[in-house]
Design a protein around this motif. Structure first.
Motif, short mmCIF file in Angstrom:
data_model
loop_
_atom_site.label_atom_id
_atom_site.label_comp_id
_atom_site.label_asym_id
_atom_site.label_seq_id
_atom_site.Cartn_x
_atom_site.Cartn_y
_atom_site.Cartn_z
N ARG A 163 0.86 -1.20 0.00
CA ARG A 163 0.00 0.00 0.00
C ARG A 163 0.89 1.24 0.00
O ARG A 163 1.07 1.90 1.03
N PRO A 164 1.50 1.57 -1.15
CA PRO A 164 2.49 2.66 -1.19
C PRO A 164 1.89 4.02 -0.82
O PRO A 164 2.63 4.93 -0.44
N ASP A 165 0.56 4.16 -0.92
CA ASP A 165 -0.06 5.46 -0.62
C ASP A 165 -0.34 5.63 0.87
O ASP A 165 -0.88 6.65 1.28
N LYS A 166 0.03 4.63 1.69
CA LYS A 166 -0.30 4.72 3.12
C LYS A 166 0.96 4.58 3.97
O LYS A 166 2.00 4.11 3.50
N VAL A 167 0.85 5.01 5.23
CA VAL A 167 1.95 4.85 6.17
C VAL A 167 1.51 3.93 7.31
O VAL A 167 0.33 3.84 7.62
N VAL A 168 2.49 3.22 7.90
CA VAL A 168 2.18 2.35 9.04
C VAL A 168 2.13 3.21 10.30
O VAL A 168 3.07 3.96 10.59
N ARG A 169 1.03 3.09 11.04
CA ARG A 169 0.94 3.82 12.32
C ARG A 169 1.16 2.91 13.52
O ARG A 169 1.68 3.32 14.54
N TYR A 170 0.70 1.66 13.38
CA TYR A 170 0.87 0.70 14.48
C TYR A 170 1.16 -0.68 13.91
O TYR A 170 0.66 -1.02 12.83
N LEU A 171 1.94 -1.47 14.63
CA LEU A 171 2.05 -2.90 14.37
C LEU A 171 1.49 -3.61 15.60
O LEU A 171 1.82 -3.26 16.74
#
Lengths: 373, 51
Positions: free
Chosen positions: A69-77
């Motif tokens: 999902r290149p248009d998104k950022v990871v906020r939590y794992l």
């Protein structure tokens, strides 16, 4: 005892909250079994591999989610080794500052980095959860439901006070079946009094749970602010360091605890300069609590780790008491039966109110106590 | 006081069940479940089965 006053309190606190409580009981029923329902409805699992297959560095997992999902950022794992072994759930969003509701889950196999699923269907269980919590209107809905929970508690307390005058000439468990209204009055009193502790605990812990966002806000302004105070004037991060290093540091600094989730720099649960690793203990109680460890996102070193303040601990410990999920399926079944009994108490209360309108309450009391079985 | 005897017994049992289940694991979970099932059983017995 002021019979008239307590009757008024019982009538109005109940009348205002009954319909919402019926909704809460009905939607709560499937939610009790959400783990079982999710398993049955084919929630994704990591495929079987030899037990000693090592897990990848979490930096590679982040990269896999990011590539997907290149248009998104990871906020939590997020991890749940018991329910979903070897699955890393990445909570992504359009930007770090997007609202909490704007999330996109990507489930990644922790051993291979393969994207297993994107579990974002907002189906039946999502509908139940929204109707049970915020009625689709966010914080105002949550707080409104919390207030309904408080009214429910008031209805329960006033109901206990009224139990005495109604039961003073009757044996415990008497249900007079010759007249429908008396039968429902007796059932209302009987079921209400035997489930009173459970109903009060579930009602009040539910109300407490509606305060999660305000309490998180207080925690951020209080303990979190103290822990990140040295970074107040630090320049914004240009690049973030390794999340795997942050996890290693957290595990090393807080031994005997298991990582539950990690909040990335700039997300709601962290600071602009830290990975915040949330750990849980391994006893029945401490597994419900969270201990944050703040790791400098650039150097990978520990900044601070403290137990959460009392109000967050109270919130976290109240959750199992509301959900009934701390033992196993048998307890959940008992929880569901108590939920059904509460529905009987609520609807019989409503029925009794509809039937008695127009009569004076003292007359009703005389009639109720004198007509013997 | 007679009115309150059984409600208090069942209330204490429920409260103990909720705490025992929360604080201890394994066999205690079953004990807690049984203790909490008791009010349900009492409600069903007096409410529906005993005619």
């Amino acid at each position: 005892m002021n019979f008239r006053l307590w009757s008024l309190i019982h009538k109005w606190s109940s009348l205002i909250c009954t319909l919402f409580l019926l909704l809460l009981c009905l939607t709560g029923l499937p939610l009790i079994f959400h783990e079982e329902i999710e398993h049955l409805s084919g929630e994704v699992e990591a495929p079987a591999m030899p037990a000693d297959t090592p897990e990848l560095s979490m930096d590679r997992i982040v990269a896999a989610a990011q590539a997907h999902r290149p248009d998104k950022v990871v906020r939590y794992l997020i991890w749940d080794a018991h329910e979903h072994p070897h699955v890393t759930l990445a909570n992504m969003a359009g930007s770090m500052s997007a609202p909490p509701d704007d999330y996109w889950f990507v489930a990644v196999d922790s051993r291979t980095g393969a994207v297993l699923d994107e579990p974002n269907e907002r189906g039946f269980m999502y509908l139940m959860l929204k109707l049970h919590t915020d009625l689709f209107v966010g914080l105002p809905g949550l707080l409104f439901m919390g207030f309904m929970g408080l009214l429910f508690a008031l209805a329960i307390v006033s109901g206990v006070v009224l139990y005495h005058p109604f039961m003073r000439k009757l044996d415990f468990g008497t249900v007079r079946r010759r007249r429908t209204r008396l039968q429902w009055l007796d059932l209302h009193n009987l079921i209400g009094i035997v489930t009173v502790v459970w109903a009060l605990v579930v009602g009040l812990t539910g109300s407490l749970n509606t305060l999660v966002m305000p309490l998180l806000g207080i925690w951020q302004g209080d303990q979190m602010a103290q822990m990140i105070a040295p970074y107040r004037n630090a320049p914004p991060l240009e690049t973030t360091g390794s999340v795997q290093t942050a996890l290693d540091t957290a595990r090393h600094s807080v031994p005997d605890m298991e990582v539950r989730f990690v909040a990335f720099p700039g997300s709601l649960m962290s600071s602009p300069h830290h990975y915040t690793v949330f750990m849980r203990g391994n006893t029945p109680v401490t597994s419900r609590l969270l201990r944050p460890a703040l790791i400098d996102a650039q150097t990978g070193e520990l900044t601070d780790s403290r137990d959460m303040p009392w109000y967050m601990q109270a919130l976290l410990i109240s959750q199992p008491l509301h959900f009934g999920d701390y033992s196993g399926l048998p307890l959940k079944i008992v929880w569901a039966l108590l939920d059904l009994l509460t529905i009987v108490v609520l609807s019989s209360g409503l029925y009794l109110w509809l039937k008695k309108r127009g009569k004076r309450r003292e007359e009703l009391l005389d009639e109720a106590t004198e007509a013997q079985a | 006081m007679k009115i309150w005897f059984w409600p208090i017994v069942l209330g204490l049992l429920s409260a103990a069940a909720l705490l025992v289940g929360l604080l201890f694991d394994n066999a205690w979970d079953e004990v807690a479940t049984l203790m909490l099932a008791l009010p349900v059983g009492v409600a069903l017995w007096f409410g529906w089965y005993r005619r």
